[in-house]
Write a protein that holds these residues in place. Structure first.
Motif, short mmCIF file in Angstrom:
data_model
loop_
_atom_site.label_atom_id
_atom_site.label_comp_id
_atom_site.label_asym_id
_atom_site.label_seq_id
_atom_site.Cartn_x
_atom_site.Cartn_y
_atom_site.Cartn_z
N ASP A 170 0.81 -1.23 0.00
CA ASP A 170 0.00 0.00 0.00
C ASP A 170 0.84 1.27 0.00
O ASP A 170 0.32 2.37 0.07
N GLY A 171 2.17 1.12 -0.08
CA GLY A 171 3.04 2.28 -0.23
C GLY A 171 3.47 2.96 1.06
O GLY A 171 4.17 3.97 1.02
N ARG A 172 3.11 2.43 2.23
CA ARG A 172 3.55 3.03 3.49
C ARG A 172 5.01 2.74 3.78
O ARG A 172 5.64 3.45 4.57
N SER A 173 5.56 1.70 3.17
CA SER A 173 6.98 1.36 3.33
C SER A 173 7.59 1.12 1.96
O SER A 173 6.90 0.71 1.03
N ASP A 174 8.88 1.37 1.87
CA ASP A 174 9.61 1.15 0.62
C ASP A 174 10.43 -0.12 0.64
O ASP A 174 10.69 -0.72 -0.40
N VAL A 175 10.88 -0.54 1.83
CA VAL A 175 11.76 -1.70 1.98
C VAL A 175 11.33 -2.46 3.22
O VAL A 175 10.97 -1.86 4.23
N GLY A 176 11.39 -3.78 3.16
CA GLY A 176 11.12 -4.60 4.33
C GLY A 176 12.14 -5.71 4.42
O GLY A 176 12.53 -6.29 3.42
N VAL A 177 12.61 -5.97 5.63
CA VAL A 177 13.52 -7.09 5.88
C VAL A 177 12.72 -8.10 6.67
O VAL A 177 12.30 -7.84 7.79
N ILE A 178 12.48 -9.25 6.05
CA ILE A 178 11.58 -10.24 6.63
C ILE A 178 12.22 -11.61 6.61
O ILE A 178 13.24 -11.83 5.97
N ARG A 179 11.57 -12.51 7.32
CA ARG A 179 11.97 -13.92 7.30
C ARG A 179 11.06 -14.65 6.34
O ARG A 179 9.88 -14.38 6.25
N GLY A 180 11.61 -15.62 5.62
CA GLY A 180 10.84 -16.43 4.69
C GLY A 180 10.28 -17.64 5.39
O GLY A 180 10.40 -17.77 6.59
N PRO A 181 9.67 -18.55 4.68
CA PRO A 181 9.46 -18.49 3.23
C PRO A 181 8.38 -17.48 2.89
O PRO A 181 7.56 -17.12 3.72
N LEU A 182 8.40 -17.02 1.66
CA LEU A 182 7.48 -15.99 1.23
C LEU A 182 7.08 -16.22 -0.21
O LEU A 182 7.93 -16.46 -1.06
N ASP A 183 5.78 -16.16 -0.47
CA ASP A 183 5.31 -16.19 -1.85
C ASP A 183 5.45 -14.79 -2.40
O ASP A 183 5.10 -13.81 -1.74
N VAL A 184 5.97 -14.67 -3.61
CA VAL A 184 6.15 -13.36 -4.23
C VAL A 184 4.79 -12.80 -4.62
O VAL A 184 4.01 -13.45 -5.30
N ASN A 185 4.47 -11.63 -4.13
CA ASN A 185 3.25 -10.94 -4.48
C ASN A 185 3.50 -10.04 -5.68
O ASN A 185 4.61 -9.55 -5.87
#
Length: 113
Positions: A43-58
């Protein structure tokens, strides 16, 4: 949860970034779940996120892996794989796991807080 991203990766990246781009104001949001980070990115509130996977690409997101790290695994002494130095996750497909749910914040506060 304190991870190497929290203690090693992010401080190094942010230190360099603030030197290279002193005019940029950074707002760090570290107490979010992976789904919350994804929502903020979409939604544009953040530009970068550092997360833990696994993650499906949106759609609309790009995933970059700055590094990969081994994970630790605790097994009972009588587990059939307890003596192995390396274990594939597929070797454990029929075992039950205790793990943190995906909805917990990326940073877990101490009980005294």
């Amino acid at each position: 949860m304190i991870t190497s991203a929290t203690t090693e990766l992010l401080p190094a990246i942010l230190s360099r970034y603030t030197v290279d781009y002193p005019e940029v104001r950074l707002n760090i949001a570290g107490d979010l779940t992976t789904p919350q980070y994804i929502e903020r990115l979409l939604d544009g509130r953040s530009d970068v996120g550092v997360i833990r996977g696994p993650l499906d690409v949106n759609e609309g997101l790009t995933i970059e892996l700055p590094r990969q790290e081994p994970i630790g695994l605790l097994l009972s002494a009588d587990h059939p794989r307890a003596e192995h130095l390396e274990i594939e996750m597929s070797d454990l497909r029929n075992d039950w796991f205790v793990s943190l749910p995906a909805t917990l914040p990326a940073i877990i506060y101490s009980a005294g807080r």
